[in-house]
Design a protein around this motif. Structure first.
Motif, mmCIF file in Angstrom:
data_model
loop_
_atom_site.group_PDB
_atom_site.id
_atom_site.type_symbol
_atom_site.label_atom_id
_atom_site.label_comp_id
_atom_site.label_asym_id
_atom_site.label_seq_id
_atom_site.Cartn_x
_atom_site.Cartn_y
_atom_site.Cartn_z
ATOM 1 N N ARG A 56 0.829 -1.209 0.000
ATOM 2 C CA ARG A 56 0.000 0.000 0.000
ATOM 3 C C ARG A 56 0.867 1.266 0.000
ATOM 4 N NH1 ARG A 56 -5.196 -1.031 0.030
ATOM 5 N NH2 ARG A 56 -5.962 -2.991 0.886
ATOM 6 N N ALA A 57 2.046 1.186 0.609
ATOM 7 C CA ALA A 57 2.961 2.330 0.583
ATOM 8 C C ALA A 57 3.342 2.650 -0.859
ATOM 9 C CB ALA A 57 4.210 2.032 1.407
ATOM 10 N N TYR A 58 3.674 1.627 -1.615
ATOM 11 C CA TYR A 58 4.051 1.839 -3.013
ATOM 12 C C TYR A 58 2.843 2.271 -3.851
ATOM 13 C CZ TYR A 58 8.860 0.351 -2.590
ATOM 14 O OH TYR A 58 10.193 0.289 -2.256
ATOM 15 N N ILE A 59 1.700 1.670 -3.607
ATOM 16 C CA ILE A 59 0.499 2.029 -4.372
ATOM 17 C C ILE A 59 0.150 3.499 -4.151
ATOM 18 C CG2 ILE A 59 -1.998 1.659 -4.602
ATOM 19 C CD1 ILE A 59 -1.400 -1.346 -3.876
ATOM 20 N N THR A 60 0.097 3.922 -2.891
ATOM 21 C CA THR A 60 -0.315 5.304 -2.607
ATOM 22 C C THR A 60 0.772 6.311 -2.966
ATOM 23 O OG1 THR A 60 0.318 5.051 -0.280
ATOM 24 C CG2 THR A 60 -2.001 4.680 -0.834
ATOM 25 N N LYS A 61 1.984 5.841 -3.160
ATOM 26 C CA LYS A 61 3.051 6.724 -3.608
ATOM 27 C C LYS A 61 2.815 7.154 -5.059
ATOM 28 C CE LYS A 61 8.065 6.977 -3.556
ATOM 29 N NZ LYS A 61 9.290 6.247 -3.200
ATOM 30 N N TYR A 62 2.222 6.268 -5.837
ATOM 31 C CA TYR A 62 2.043 6.518 -7.263
ATOM 32 C C TYR A 62 0.628 6.889 -7.668
ATOM 33 C CZ TYR A 62 6.560 4.208 -7.242
ATOM 34 O OH TYR A 62 7.858 3.873 -6.959
ATOM 35 N N THR A 63 -0.342 6.631 -6.814
ATOM 36 C CA THR A 63 -1.730 6.893 -7.174
ATOM 37 C C THR A 63 -2.528 7.235 -5.918
ATOM 38 O OG1 THR A 63 -3.714 5.986 -8.208
ATOM 39 C CG2 THR A 63 -2.328 4.429 -7.041
ATOM 40 N N LYS A 64 -3.619 7.896 -6.076
ATOM 41 C CA LYS A 64 -4.500 8.198 -4.934
ATOM 42 C C LYS A 64 -5.583 7.132 -4.784
ATOM 43 C CE LYS A 64 -2.390 11.932 -3.908
ATOM 44 N NZ LYS A 64 -1.294 11.773 -3.019
ATOM 45 N N GLU A 65 -5.588 6.204 -5.714
ATOM 46 C CA GLU A 65 -6.593 5.138 -5.697
ATOM 47 C C GLU A 65 -6.380 4.241 -4.476
ATOM 48 O OE1 GLU A 65 -7.687 1.330 -8.479
ATOM 49 O OE2 GLU A 65 -6.766 3.070 -9.405
ATOM 50 N N PHE A 66 -7.461 3.921 -3.816
ATOM 51 C CA PHE A 66 -7.372 3.041 -2.650
ATOM 52 C C PHE A 66 -8.338 1.885 -2.815
ATOM 53 C CE2 PHE A 66 -8.444 1.469 1.544
ATOM 54 C CZ PHE A 66 -7.192 1.327 2.107
ATOM 55 N N ASP A 67 -7.818 0.705 -2.750
ATOM 56 C CA ASP A 67 -8.609 -0.504 -2.866
ATOM 57 C C ASP A 67 -8.607 -1.172 -1.494
ATOM 58 O OD1 ASP A 67 -9.747 -2.946 -3.393
ATOM 59 O OD2 ASP A 67 -8.325 -3.512 -4.936
ATOM 60 N N ALA A 68 -9.770 -1.406 -0.941
ATOM 61 C CA ALA A 68 -9.865 -1.971 0.404
ATOM 62 C C ALA A 68 -9.709 -3.488 0.433
ATOM 63 C CB ALA A 68 -11.190 -1.574 1.047
ATOM 64 N N LYS A 69 -9.475 -4.090 -0.704
ATOM 65 C CA LYS A 69 -9.289 -5.550 -0.732
ATOM 66 C C LYS A 69 -7.941 -5.903 -0.113
ATOM 67 C CE LYS A 69 -12.984 -6.419 -3.345
ATOM 68 N NZ LYS A 69 -13.962 -5.509 -2.860
ATOM 69 N N HIS A 70 -7.822 -7.141 0.331
ATOM 70 C CA HIS A 70 -6.625 -7.566 1.052
ATOM 71 C C HIS A 70 -5.897 -8.712 0.354
ATOM 72 C CE1 HIS A 70 -7.898 -5.025 4.377
ATOM 73 N NE2 HIS A 70 -9.102 -5.533 4.211
ATOM 74 N N ASP A 71 -6.020 -8.808 -0.958
ATOM 75 C CA ASP A 71 -5.359 -9.858 -1.725
ATOM 76 C C ASP A 71 -3.916 -9.435 -1.978
ATOM 77 O OD1 ASP A 71 -4.324 -11.188 -4.163
ATOM 78 O OD2 ASP A 71 -6.296 -12.161 -4.157
ATOM 79 N N LEU A 72 -2.975 -10.127 -1.366
ATOM 80 C CA LEU A 72 -1.575 -9.720 -1.453
ATOM 81 C C LEU A 72 -1.030 -9.779 -2.873
ATOM 82 C CD1 LEU A 72 -0.112 -11.346 1.793
ATOM 83 C CD2 LEU A 72 -0.903 -9.000 1.447
ATOM 84 N N GLU A 73 -1.469 -10.761 -3.650
ATOM 85 C CA GLU A 73 -0.989 -10.855 -5.030
ATOM 86 C C GLU A 73 -1.458 -9.663 -5.864
ATOM 87 O OE1 GLU A 73 -0.814 -14.811 -7.026
ATOM 88 O OE2 GLU A 73 -1.774 -15.502 -5.171
ATOM 89 N N LYS A 74 -2.710 -9.287 -5.723
ATOM 90 C CA LYS A 74 -3.226 -8.136 -6.471
ATOM 91 C C LYS A 74 -2.568 -6.844 -6.011
ATOM 92 C CE LYS A 74 -7.661 -10.195 -7.576
ATOM 93 N NZ LYS A 74 -9.104 -10.227 -7.317
ATOM 94 N N LEU A 75 -2.350 -6.709 -4.710
ATOM 95 C CA LEU A 75 -1.691 -5.517 -4.189
ATOM 96 C C LEU A 75 -0.243 -5.438 -4.675
ATOM 97 C CD1 LEU A 75 -3.121 -5.529 -0.564
ATOM 98 C CD2 LEU A 75 -3.653 -3.879 -2.364
ATOM 99 N N PHE A 76 0.419 -6.578 -4.751
ATOM 100 C CA PHE A 76 1.800 -6.616 -5.255
ATOM 101 C C PHE A 76 1.855 -6.113 -6.694
ATOM 102 C CE2 PHE A 76 5.092 -9.298 -7.462
ATOM 103 C CZ PHE A 76 6.195 -8.599 -7.004
ATOM 104 N N ILE A 77 0.975 -6.609 -7.514
ATOM 105 C CA ILE A 77 0.940 -6.184 -8.916
ATOM 106 C C ILE A 77 0.680 -4.680 -9.009
ATOM 107 C CG2 ILE A 77 -0.376 -6.371 -11.072
ATOM 108 C CD1 ILE A 77 -0.763 -9.404 -10.258
ATOM 109 N N LYS A 78 -0.307 -4.227 -8.268
ATOM 110 C CA LYS A 78 -0.689 -2.809 -8.292
ATOM 111 C C LYS A 78 0.427 -1.906 -7.739
ATOM 112 C CE LYS A 78 -4.996 -0.444 -7.676
ATOM 113 N NZ LYS A 78 -6.311 -0.496 -7.111
ATOM 114 N N SER A 79 1.228 -2.434 -6.834
ATOM 115 C CA SER A 79 2.290 -1.641 -6.204
ATOM 116 C C SER A 79 3.436 -1.311 -7.155
ATOM 117 C CB SER A 79 2.861 -2.384 -4.995
ATOM 118 O OG SER A 79 3.713 -3.452 -5.403
ATOM 119 N N LEU A 80 3.586 -2.101 -8.196
ATOM 120 C CA LEU A 80 4.687 -1.958 -9.155
ATOM 121 C C LEU A 80 6.057 -2.229 -8.522
ATOM 122 C CD1 LEU A 80 3.494 1.225 -11.098
ATOM 123 C CD2 LEU A 80 3.076 -1.183 -11.655
#
Length: 151
Positions: free
Chosen positions: A48-72
């Motif tokens: 989530r640190a990486y995701i919010t660093k690049y985008t303001k989009e917030f997804d409340a899901k807790h799937d680690l694989e999807k978050l990893f992909i989204k984090s870049l």
């Protein structure tokens, strides 16, 4: 409850704090389930640190694989390191679930025992040790790599 708007630095700090908490929890076998939960939370916060660093989009899901992909985060490493990270994330995602915070020790051991039977293993305690070792190793790698590329 009001929604808090955490920044990327808030999530990064939380990730490292939860990881430090995990180091303490791992020394106490009676905190086994909470230590696994904390491991997943530290990983989720790092992504989530990486995701919010690049985008303001917030997804409340807790799937680690999807978050990893989204984090870049994986894109910051060479192919071999990205593969190692991907394997660690998949392993952590198989073990961790956000709803673990509601599980008692008894329920978790029952769930682990069911996996043990399906895997054809006979020593439940050995399976539990392997189960915990796998998520802790995955967490160690993910947090180290996330920390390495943080600027």
């Amino acid at each position: 409850m009001a929604t808090n708007h955490f920044t990327h630095t808030d999530y990064f700090s939380a990730s490292l704090t939860r990881y430090a908490d995990l180091a303490h929890l791992r020394t106490n076998t009676s905190s086994a389930i909470f230590s696994v939960y904390t491991a997943g939370v530290s990983i989720e916060c790092m992504f989530r640190a990486y995701i919010t660093k690049y985008t303001k989009e917030f997804d409340a899901k807790h799937d680690l694989e999807k978050l990893f992909i989204k984090s870049l985060l994986g894109s910051k490493f060479d192919i071999k390191q990205k593969e190692q990270l991907t394997i660690a994330v998949k392993k952590a995602n198989q073990i961790w679930a956000n709803d673990m915070r509601y599980a008692s020790e008894k329920r978790m051991k029952r769930l682990i025992a069911h996996k043990n039977i399906r895997a054809g293993l006979h020593d439940v305690n050995k399976y539990i040790e392997r189960y915990f070792k796998e998520i802790f190793e995955a967490t160690d790698l993910i947090i180290a790599k996330g920390h390495e590329k943080w600027t």
